[in-house]
Design a protein around this motif. Structure first.
Motif, PDB file in Angstrom:
ATOM      1  N   ALA A 423       0.842  -1.195   0.000  1.00 55.15           N
ATOM      2  CA  ALA A 423       0.000   0.000   0.000  1.00 55.15           C
ATOM      3  C   ALA A 423       0.878   1.247   0.000  1.00 55.15           C
ATOM      4  O   ALA A 423       0.615   2.217  -0.720  1.00 55.15           O
ATOM      5  CB  ALA A 423      -0.906  -0.002   1.221  1.00 55.15           C
ATOM      6  N   LYS A 424       1.946   1.190   0.801  1.00 56.94           N
ATOM      7  CA  LYS A 424       2.819   2.353   0.919  1.00 56.94           C
ATOM      8  C   LYS A 424       3.516   2.611  -0.420  1.00 56.94           C
ATOM      9  O   LYS A 424       3.565   3.751  -0.892  1.00 56.94           O
ATOM     10  CB  LYS A 424       3.844   2.101   2.024  1.00 56.94           C
ATOM     11  CG  LYS A 424       4.721   3.284   2.363  1.00 56.94           C
ATOM     12  CD  LYS A 424       5.476   2.990   3.638  1.00 56.94           C
ATOM     13  CE  LYS A 424       6.697   3.861   3.765  1.00 56.94           C
ATOM     14  NZ  LYS A 424       7.471   3.470   4.960  1.00 56.94           N
ATOM     15  N   SER A 426       2.548   1.800  -3.377  1.00 59.58           N
ATOM     16  CA  SER A 426       1.673   2.326  -4.416  1.00 59.58           C
ATOM     17  C   SER A 426       1.302   3.773  -4.099  1.00 59.58           C
ATOM     18  O   SER A 426       1.139   4.590  -4.998  1.00 59.58           O
ATOM     19  CB  SER A 426       0.447   1.437  -4.610  1.00 59.58           C
ATOM     20  OG  SER A 426      -0.572   1.837  -3.748  1.00 59.58           O
ATOM     21  N   ALA A 427       1.215   4.104  -2.790  1.00 61.13           N
ATOM     22  CA  ALA A 427       0.942   5.490  -2.420  1.00 61.13           C
ATOM     23  C   ALA A 427       2.110   6.382  -2.842  1.00 61.13           C
ATOM     24  O   ALA A 427       1.909   7.459  -3.417  1.00 61.13           O
ATOM     25  CB  ALA A 427       0.715   5.593  -0.920  1.00 61.13           C
ATOM     26  N   LYS A 430       1.980   7.004  -6.511  1.00 61.75           N
ATOM     27  CA  LYS A 430       0.966   7.964  -6.943  1.00 61.75           C
ATOM     28  C   LYS A 430       1.386   9.392  -6.619  1.00 61.75           C
ATOM     29  O   LYS A 430       1.144  10.304  -7.397  1.00 61.75           O
ATOM     30  CB  LYS A 430      -0.384   7.634  -6.288  1.00 61.75           C
ATOM     31  CG  LYS A 430      -0.997   6.414  -6.927  1.00 61.75           C
ATOM     32  CD  LYS A 430      -2.450   6.216  -6.562  1.00 61.75           C
ATOM     33  CE  LYS A 430      -2.961   4.964  -7.282  1.00 61.75           C
ATOM     34  NZ  LYS A 430      -4.120   4.370  -6.657  1.00 61.75           N
ATOM     35  N   VAL A 431       2.012   9.566  -5.441  1.00 62.10           N
ATOM     36  CA  VAL A 431       2.411  10.926  -5.061  1.00 62.10           C
ATOM     37  C   VAL A 431       3.550  11.406  -5.975  1.00 62.10           C
ATOM     38  O   VAL A 431       3.569  12.561  -6.397  1.00 62.10           O
ATOM     39  CB  VAL A 431       2.813  10.974  -3.567  1.00 62.10           C
ATOM     40  CG1 VAL A 431       3.286  12.364  -3.191  1.00 62.10           C
ATOM     41  CG2 VAL A 431       1.628  10.589  -2.698  1.00 62.10           C
ATOM     42  N   ASN A 450      -0.584   9.693   8.266  1.00 59.86           N
ATOM     43  CA  ASN A 450      -1.400   9.201   7.158  1.00 59.86           C
ATOM     44  C   ASN A 450      -1.121  10.017   5.894  1.00 59.86           C
ATOM     45  O   ASN A 450      -0.346  10.967   5.906  1.00 59.86           O
ATOM     46  CB  ASN A 450      -2.880   9.231   7.518  1.00 59.86           C
ATOM     47  CG  ASN A 450      -3.349  10.645   7.796  1.00 59.86           C
ATOM     48  OD1 ASN A 450      -2.703  11.617   7.419  1.00 59.86           O
ATOM     49  ND2 ASN A 450      -4.481  10.755   8.473  1.00 59.86           N
ATOM     50  N   LEU A 451      -1.783   9.634   4.836  1.00 57.64           N
ATOM     51  CA  LEU A 451      -1.505  10.229   3.541  1.00 57.64           C
ATOM     52  C   LEU A 451      -1.686  11.740   3.568  1.00 57.64           C
ATOM     53  O   LEU A 451      -0.893  12.494   3.011  1.00 57.64           O
ATOM     54  CB  LEU A 451      -2.442   9.605   2.504  1.00 57.64           C
ATOM     55  CG  LEU A 451      -2.128  10.007   1.064  1.00 57.64           C
ATOM     56  CD1 LEU A 451      -0.763   9.528   0.670  1.00 57.64           C
ATOM     57  CD2 LEU A 451      -3.163   9.431   0.126  1.00 57.64           C
ATOM     58  N   ILE A 495      -6.418   9.871  -4.808  1.00 54.02           N
ATOM     59  CA  ILE A 495      -5.637   9.448  -3.653  1.00 54.02           C
ATOM     60  C   ILE A 495      -6.510   9.231  -2.436  1.00 54.02           C
ATOM     61  O   ILE A 495      -6.034   8.814  -1.402  1.00 54.02           O
ATOM     62  CB  ILE A 495      -4.568  10.482  -3.276  1.00 54.02           C
ATOM     63  CG1 ILE A 495      -5.228  11.841  -3.127  1.00 54.02           C
ATOM     64  CG2 ILE A 495      -3.468  10.490  -4.295  1.00 54.02           C
ATOM     65  CD1 ILE A 495      -4.313  12.870  -2.569  1.00 54.02           C
ATOM     66  N   LEU A 498      -6.389   5.954  -0.614  1.00 56.34           N
ATOM     67  CA  LEU A 498      -5.183   5.344  -1.153  1.00 56.34           C
ATOM     68  C   LEU A 498      -4.558   4.418  -0.130  1.00 56.34           C
ATOM     69  O   LEU A 498      -4.125   3.310  -0.428  1.00 56.34           O
ATOM     70  CB  LEU A 498      -4.186   6.452  -1.504  1.00 56.34           C
ATOM     71  CG  LEU A 498      -3.035   6.046  -2.379  1.00 56.34           C
ATOM     72  CD1 LEU A 498      -3.564   5.545  -3.707  1.00 56.34           C
ATOM     73  CD2 LEU A 498      -2.115   7.223  -2.601  1.00 56.34           C
ATOM     74  N   MET A 499      -4.536   4.884   1.145  1.00 55.54           N
ATOM     75  CA  MET A 499      -3.804   4.131   2.146  1.00 55.54           C
ATOM     76  C   MET A 499      -4.529   2.864   2.540  1.00 55.54           C
ATOM     77  O   MET A 499      -3.925   1.911   2.990  1.00 55.54           O
ATOM     78  CB  MET A 499      -3.594   4.988   3.403  1.00 55.54           C
ATOM     79  CG  MET A 499      -2.630   6.115   3.182  1.00 55.54           C
ATOM     80  SD  MET A 499      -1.070   5.518   2.526  1.00 55.54           S
ATOM     81  CE  MET A 499      -0.243   5.085   4.038  1.00 55.54           C
ATOM     82  N   GLU A 501      -6.194   0.962   0.567  1.00 52.68           N
ATOM     83  CA  GLU A 501      -6.448   0.054  -0.549  1.00 52.68           C
ATOM     84  C   GLU A 501      -5.843  -1.278  -0.179  1.00 52.68           C
ATOM     85  O   GLU A 501      -4.643  -1.427  -0.090  1.00 52.68           O
ATOM     86  CB  GLU A 501      -5.734   0.549  -1.809  1.00 52.68           C
ATOM     87  CG  GLU A 501      -6.621   1.409  -2.667  1.00 52.68           C
ATOM     88  CD  GLU A 501      -5.898   1.808  -3.945  1.00 52.68           C
ATOM     89  OE1 GLU A 501      -4.870   1.175  -4.272  1.00 52.68           O
ATOM     90  OE2 GLU A 501      -6.358   2.736  -4.583  1.00 52.68           O
TER      91      GLU A 501
END
Length: 558
Positions: A423-424, A426-427, A430-431, A450-451, A495, A498-499, A501
């Motif tokens: 998850a991290k 992919s986050a 995306k960022v 968190n995000l 996003i 996002l976290m 997912e």
């Protein structure tokens, strides 16, 4: 010797002066085509005394063409002319698209049915339970039976959808696939449900709507099977159905359609009396199904739509009280179904958290419940079942043995870590795609939180510094402003969530999600009465048309 021929169908009238000794079928066809303004005589089918008149197929005859008298046409013969659909006119492109679509429907139905029958993930957000007429769930035979019934049901629903849209040709293809699927099943399983006979009626209905006359013998056989099947599933004279449905009459429209088709087939095979009886019986049902205006407005005044009010009155023999009870009950059932669906969706989500067994099955939630009741921790028990293919005994052995128990815990921890890392990662990706520099993004994530906090951290400095200066980008050149700069445009979209997912690490094979969704929708939108819910306008016209043809035929044959 000149003869008269009476023609009905695409053109109705009398052909005078026909020389039976030297006219061939093609002459007659051309004559009828000319009078019915049909460009191409090949599309005209001629039927006499229940036989389709064919010319060039008859190879017994050396010259290949038979005269009308050789084919048994006599003076005053009655001939039915029908138009077959000009399939050849369809461009190849259209045919190609159609066959690709049919292949997709078949593949998606197969995939759905397999997953459904053996509990592999991903399960859909719908679950097909097969019910008998009273709404009792039917436990189907083997996994193969379950899969076959599932496929049959999905393809049947899709076929019905195509019929509703007037696409009878594709509907017929899809229904044929459905019929194949049902035929794989153990007949004992199939006898409990009336889907198969209804499928037969739907197929003949397609033939009828396509006005395709080559199906006569086939249609007769299908209708016999349908009648036998319905009598078996509903009981003779629908008595069993009546008891189960509490005195309701949901299937009148279905029987009307069956009798109309039986009448049509009998007419085309020259059995006039049989045809008249079937059509007269269908007409009586048609009258029975006409909704009286005052009853309709009464039910609608209770706040129901015209469509629902009509349907309820039809299924309750036009009784207003019964119709309203029915609508109230239906609503309650819908709510209950919705609750069950939501519960099922939560279960599916839960199952996805536990991963899949070595054979790609989902963790069995019933067995998991048993283990939790004994006092094992849920996640641990799920892991034990997962690695032991849902074998409760083996799972118990693993849970009660200290060594394997700690092994299970390690596995759960590492799966959690993997999941978080995934998850991290992919986050972070995306960022980074939003235009932030990778090393800064990674650093921001390292600080935790968190995000949203991470994005706060990244956007705390003016954007100009943290946007990568891209060669063709105008983003950096507008003199990046103060720290109050909002997130880059794309940041806010995509996003959210996002976290959390959570994707299972077992990658899913390519699925035709779009087609699968279409099929699930066809199934999910149906209910116990969908099959019986038929608007009978077309039927009404056809009954009148054929009854008058039977009358004419009876007069001319005298």
């Amino acid at each position: 010797m000149m003869a008269k021929l009476k023609i009905a169908g695409t053109w109705s009238g009398v052909l005078e002066e026909v020389n039976l000794e030297n006219w061939t079928i093609s002459c007659l066809r051309e004559e009828v085509a000319k009078r019915s303004n049909c460009e191409n005589p090949h599309f005209i089918n001629l039927i006499c005394a229940g036989r389709i008149l064919k010319d060039d197929d008859d190879h017994h005859h050396h010259n290949g063409t038979l005269t009308l008298s050789q084919l048994g046409v006599k003076n005053n013969s009655k001939i039915l002319a029908t138009l077959s659909s000009p399939q050849q006119g369809h461009s190849l492109v259209v045919q190609e698209q159609s066959s690709q679509r049919l292949a997709r429907i078949r593949a998606a139905a197969t995939a759905l049915a397999e997953r459904h029958a053996d509990g592999s993930l991903p399960l859909e957000d719908f679950s097909i339970e097969v019910e008998d007429q009273s709404g009792q769930k039917v436990r189907l035979g083997s996994e193969i039976d379950q899969r076959a019934v599932m496929m049959g049901l999905m393809l049947h629903a899709k076929g019905k959808h195509l019929i509703k849209g007037g696409n009878y040709k594709d509907a017929l293809e899809v229904l044929t696939m459905g019929e194949e699927s049902f035929s794989i099943c153990d007949p004992k399983v199939i006898e409990l449900i009336d889907n198969v006979p209804i499928l037969q009626i739907d197929m003949v209905w397609c033939y009828f709507m396509l006005r395709d006359i080559r199906w006569l013998s086939d249609a007769g056989k299908r209708l016999e099977m349908a009648r036998a099947g319905i009598e078996r599933a509903h009981g003779k004279d629908s008595l069993r159905l009546r008891l189960l449905q509490g005195g309701r009459y949901p299937e009148v429209a279905l029987h009307l359609r069956l009798e109309l088709l039986e009448g049509v087939v009998a007419f085309h095979t020259g059995q006039l009396e049989k045809s008249r009886q079937a059509l007269a019986s269908a007409r009586a049902k048609f009258v029975q199904l006409q909704v009286p205006v005052e009853a309709l407005s009464l039910v609608m005044s209770m706040g129901y739509s015209q469509r629902n009010a009509k349907r309820a009155l039809r299924m309750n023999n036009q009784d207003v009280g019964g119709a309203i009870d029915f609508l109230v009950e239906e609503k309650a059932k819908k709510l209950q179904k919705r609750e069950e669906d939501l519960k099922r969706r939560d279960e599916i989500w839960e199952q996805k958290q536990y991963g899949v067994t070595p054979l790609k099955k989902a963790v069995d939630l019933e067995r998991l419940k048993e283990l939790v009741t004994i006092g094992f921790e849920k996640e641990l028990a799920a892991e034990a079942l997962r690695r032991n293919e849902n074998d409760t005994q083996k799972a118990l052995d693993d849970l009660t043995n200290p060594e394997t128990n700690s092994d299970l815990q390690v596995k759960i921890e590492s799966r959690k870590m993997k999941r978080q890392k995934k998850a991290k990662d992919s986050a972070i990706e995306k960022v980074v795609q939003m235009g932030f520099e990778r090393s800064r993004v990674v650093a921001a994530f390292e600080e935790g939180g968190n995000l949203e906090e991470v994005l706060q951290r990244l956007t705390a400095q003016p954007l100009a510094e943290n946007m990568q200066p891209q060669v063709n980008s105008t983003a950096a050149s507008d003199g990046g402003g103060s720290s109050s700069n909002p997130l880059p445009e794309t940041a806010s979209s995509g996003i959210v969530d996002l976290m959390n997912e959570v994707e299972d690490l077992n990658e899913i094979d390519e699925r035709d999600v779009e087609m699968e969704d279409e099929l699930s929708a066809d199934i999910a939108n149906g209910d116990a009465f969908t099959d019986y819910d038929i608007e009978v306008n077309i039927e009404g016209e056809a009954i009148t048309e054929y009854l008058s043809m039977v009358e004419t035929a009876a007069i001319t044959s005298k």
